[in-house]
Motif scaffolding. Structure first.
Motif, PDB file in Angstrom:
ATOM      1  N   ASP A 161      -0.441  -5.841   4.757  1.00  0.00           N
ATOM      2  CA  ASP A 161      -1.471  -6.814   4.374  1.00  0.00           C
ATOM      3  C   ASP A 161      -0.863  -8.179   4.087  1.00  0.00           C
ATOM      4  O   ASP A 161       0.199  -8.271   3.469  1.00  0.00           O
ATOM      5  CB  ASP A 161      -2.201  -6.349   3.109  1.00  0.00           C
ATOM      6  CG  ASP A 161      -3.091  -5.142   3.342  1.00  0.00           C
ATOM      7  OD1 ASP A 161      -3.300  -4.770   4.511  1.00  0.00           O
ATOM      8  OD2 ASP A 161      -3.585  -4.581   2.347  1.00  0.00           O
ATOM      9  N   LYS A 209      -3.743  -3.259  -7.336  1.00  0.00           N
ATOM     10  CA  LYS A 209      -2.776  -3.523  -6.281  1.00  0.00           C
ATOM     11  C   LYS A 209      -1.476  -4.163  -6.768  1.00  0.00           C
ATOM     12  O   LYS A 209      -1.450  -4.884  -7.756  1.00  0.00           O
ATOM     13  CB  LYS A 209      -3.412  -4.432  -5.217  1.00  0.00           C
ATOM     14  CG  LYS A 209      -4.546  -3.800  -4.432  1.00  0.00           C
ATOM     15  CD  LYS A 209      -4.123  -2.555  -3.688  1.00  0.00           C
ATOM     16  CE  LYS A 209      -3.066  -2.820  -2.633  1.00  0.00           C
ATOM     17  NZ  LYS A 209      -3.530  -3.598  -1.496  1.00  0.00           N
ATOM     18  N   SER A 217      -4.281  -8.772  -1.555  1.00  0.00           N
ATOM     19  CA  SER A 217      -4.504  -7.433  -2.130  1.00  0.00           C
ATOM     20  C   SER A 217      -5.652  -6.686  -1.465  1.00  0.00           C
ATOM     21  O   SER A 217      -5.812  -5.488  -1.665  1.00  0.00           O
ATOM     22  CB  SER A 217      -4.794  -7.557  -3.637  1.00  0.00           C
ATOM     23  OG  SER A 217      -6.142  -7.988  -3.876  1.00  0.00           O
ATOM     24  N   VAL A 273      -7.196  -1.853   1.535  1.00  0.00           N
ATOM     25  CA  VAL A 273      -8.118  -1.096   0.671  1.00  0.00           C
ATOM     26  C   VAL A 273      -9.568  -1.457   0.979  1.00  0.00           C
ATOM     27  O   VAL A 273     -10.454  -0.603   0.935  1.00  0.00           O
ATOM     28  CB  VAL A 273      -7.805  -1.295  -0.834  1.00  0.00           C
ATOM     29  CG1 VAL A 273      -6.444  -0.726  -1.173  1.00  0.00           C
ATOM     30  CG2 VAL A 273      -7.903  -2.755  -1.268  1.00  0.00           C
ATOM     31  N   ASN A 307       0.848  -1.195   0.000  1.00  0.00           N
ATOM     32  CA  ASN A 307       0.000   0.000   0.000  1.00  0.00           C
ATOM     33  C   ASN A 307       0.881   1.241   0.000  1.00  0.00           C
ATOM     34  O   ASN A 307       1.989   1.213   0.538  1.00  0.00           O
ATOM     35  CB  ASN A 307      -0.896   0.008   1.246  1.00  0.00           C
ATOM     36  CG  ASN A 307      -1.826  -1.186   1.284  1.00  0.00           C
ATOM     37  OD1 ASN A 307      -2.869  -1.189   0.652  1.00  0.00           O
ATOM     38  ND2 ASN A 307      -1.435  -2.224   2.024  1.00  0.00           N
ATOM     39  N   GLY A 353      -5.298   1.462  -5.998  1.00  0.00           N
ATOM     40  CA  GLY A 353      -5.676   0.377  -5.095  1.00  0.00           C
ATOM     41  C   GLY A 353      -6.973   0.650  -4.356  1.00  0.00           C
ATOM     42  O   GLY A 353      -7.898  -0.160  -4.370  1.00  0.00           O
ATOM     43  N   ILE A 354      -7.067   1.818  -3.715  1.00  0.00           N
ATOM     44  CA  ILE A 354      -8.304   2.177  -2.987  1.00  0.00           C
ATOM     45  C   ILE A 354      -9.438   2.381  -3.981  1.00  0.00           C
ATOM     46  O   ILE A 354     -10.552   1.904  -3.772  1.00  0.00           O
ATOM     47  CB  ILE A 354      -8.093   3.475  -2.182  1.00  0.00           C
ATOM     48  CG1 ILE A 354      -7.072   3.240  -1.083  1.00  0.00           C
ATOM     49  CG2 ILE A 354      -9.416   3.974  -1.611  1.00  0.00           C
ATOM     50  CD1 ILE A 354      -7.575   3.195   0.306  1.00  0.00           C
ATOM     51  N   SER A 407      -5.116  -7.403   7.890  1.00  0.00           N
ATOM     52  CA  SER A 407      -4.313  -6.180   7.864  1.00  0.00           C
ATOM     53  C   SER A 407      -3.580  -6.066   9.195  1.00  0.00           C
ATOM     54  O   SER A 407      -4.198  -6.207  10.259  1.00  0.00           O
ATOM     55  CB  SER A 407      -5.194  -4.944   7.662  1.00  0.00           C
ATOM     56  OG  SER A 407      -4.426  -3.768   7.854  1.00  0.00           O
TER      57      SER A 407
END
Length: 336
Positions: free
Chosen positions: A67, A328, A125, A129, A41, A157-158, A91
């Protein structure tokens, strides 16, 4: 012993490197997990530079990465939801143990069963997110059917996750992206796609209920112009506000500093009759399990851009920092 990617000290130059460190031991409420894959991330790139030193109280050296997905090898005596052999994802952001190692310690409260339909790379992944999108849109904004939400940087990613979650919640979604990613974000469900290279979103969009602040610079300030009264701006990039400092138990001085640096954007938001707040993701196994259920039901699909082997973790970070990833970047461990 085990191999891990370690941050030894904060600094502008590359401060992360591989090291052989003792295999960790677990407490009563923790799992020892053999890591099969670790998702990267943007904040993982920023932490080594010291950007979050006042906020994240890490005791260096630490294993980097937030992650993971892997298989449970040991369970603590008070663990009830998992057993040896379970495939999990989690996470570890803001926790003492990192993900980019052969083995990782995972609190039971942070873990969820890996969705059966996903492989380890896809599962790794998801956590940050997924939880960020869930906590911002579902919990904080309470986004509901018929509302309009602006999620900039839709191909990141988000963005790739948040667009899908917002559509599942019944919202109309606008996003920004470059020309080459218009098809991708449209496939994910974006209703209005702004090509940021040729269009200014603040001149096109209007009447929005929620903005998810994902871009640094003046993007959040510009986004105030697209909001309708009684709307919400939830920033993932700052500036942090007093409520955030209080929630983290920071001292009065830090609350005062955060109050100062967020005052300008809060006042501007108030002029638009909007509420501004800053959000930091929190590990949450129960929410991750709910996210896993949405994935299993086909409502959300992971978007993975590139997979690097563990030995190329530093190259993976360098690629992520280019800002070109669609979805990701994931590191795959040599688990056989």
């Amino acid at each position: 012993m085990m191999k891990a990617l370690i941050l030894k000290r904060y600094g502008k130059s590359d401060q992360i490197d591989f090291a052989d460190i003792p295999r960790p031991t677990i407490k009563d409420d923790e799992l020892l997990v053999q890591v099969h894959a670790a998702g990267l991330n943007p904040i993982d790139c920023m932490i080594p530079k010291g950007s979050f030193k006042p906020i994240l109280r890490y005791q260096l050296p630490i294993t980097v990465g937030s992650d993971l997905a892997g298989v449970v090898l040991e369970v603590g005596s008070r663990v009830t939801r998992f057993k040896v052999g379970d495939a999990i994802f989690a996470s570890l952001f803001d926790l003492p143990h990192g993900a980019l190692a052969e083995f990782a310690v995972v609190p039971e409260s942070a873990a969820a069963m890996k969705p059966a339909s996903l492989d380890f790379v896809q599962a790794a992944s998801i956590p940050m997110v997924g939880l960020t999108s869930w906590q911002a849109l579902k919990e904080k904004a309470q986004l509901r059917a018929g509302q309009k939400v602006f999620i900039p940087a839709g191909s990141g990613g988000i963005g790739t996750f948040a667009i899908q979650l917002a559509k599942y919640l019944g919202a109309t979604v606008a996003t920004t992206t470059s020309t080459r990613n218009v098809d991708l974000v449209s496939r994910l469900g974006a209703d209005e796609v702004i090509d940021y290279k040729s269009q200014a979103f603040e001149e096109i969009l209007q009447g929005y209920d929620v903005v998810l602040g994902t871009l640094r610079g003046d993007s959040i300030e510009k986004s105030l112009r697209i909001l309708k009264p009684n709307s919400r701006v939830i920033s993932l990039v700052g500036p942090p506000d007093v409520a955030f400092a209080r929630a983290r138990g920071m001292n009065f001085l830090m609350q005062f500093v955060f109050g100062l640096i967020s005052r300008k954007i809060i006042r501007k938001a108030e002029k638009h009759r909007a509420d501004y707040s800053f959000m930091f993701v929190q590990p949450n196994g129960q929410q991750l399990a709910s996210i896993g259920a949405l994935i299993e039901a086909g409502h959300i699909t992971p978007v993975v851009d590139k997979v690097f082997p563990f030995v190329q973790s530093k190259e993976a970070f360098a690629y992520l920092e280019t800002g070109r990833a669609k979805g990701k970047v994931v590191v795959k461990m040599a688990t056989n």
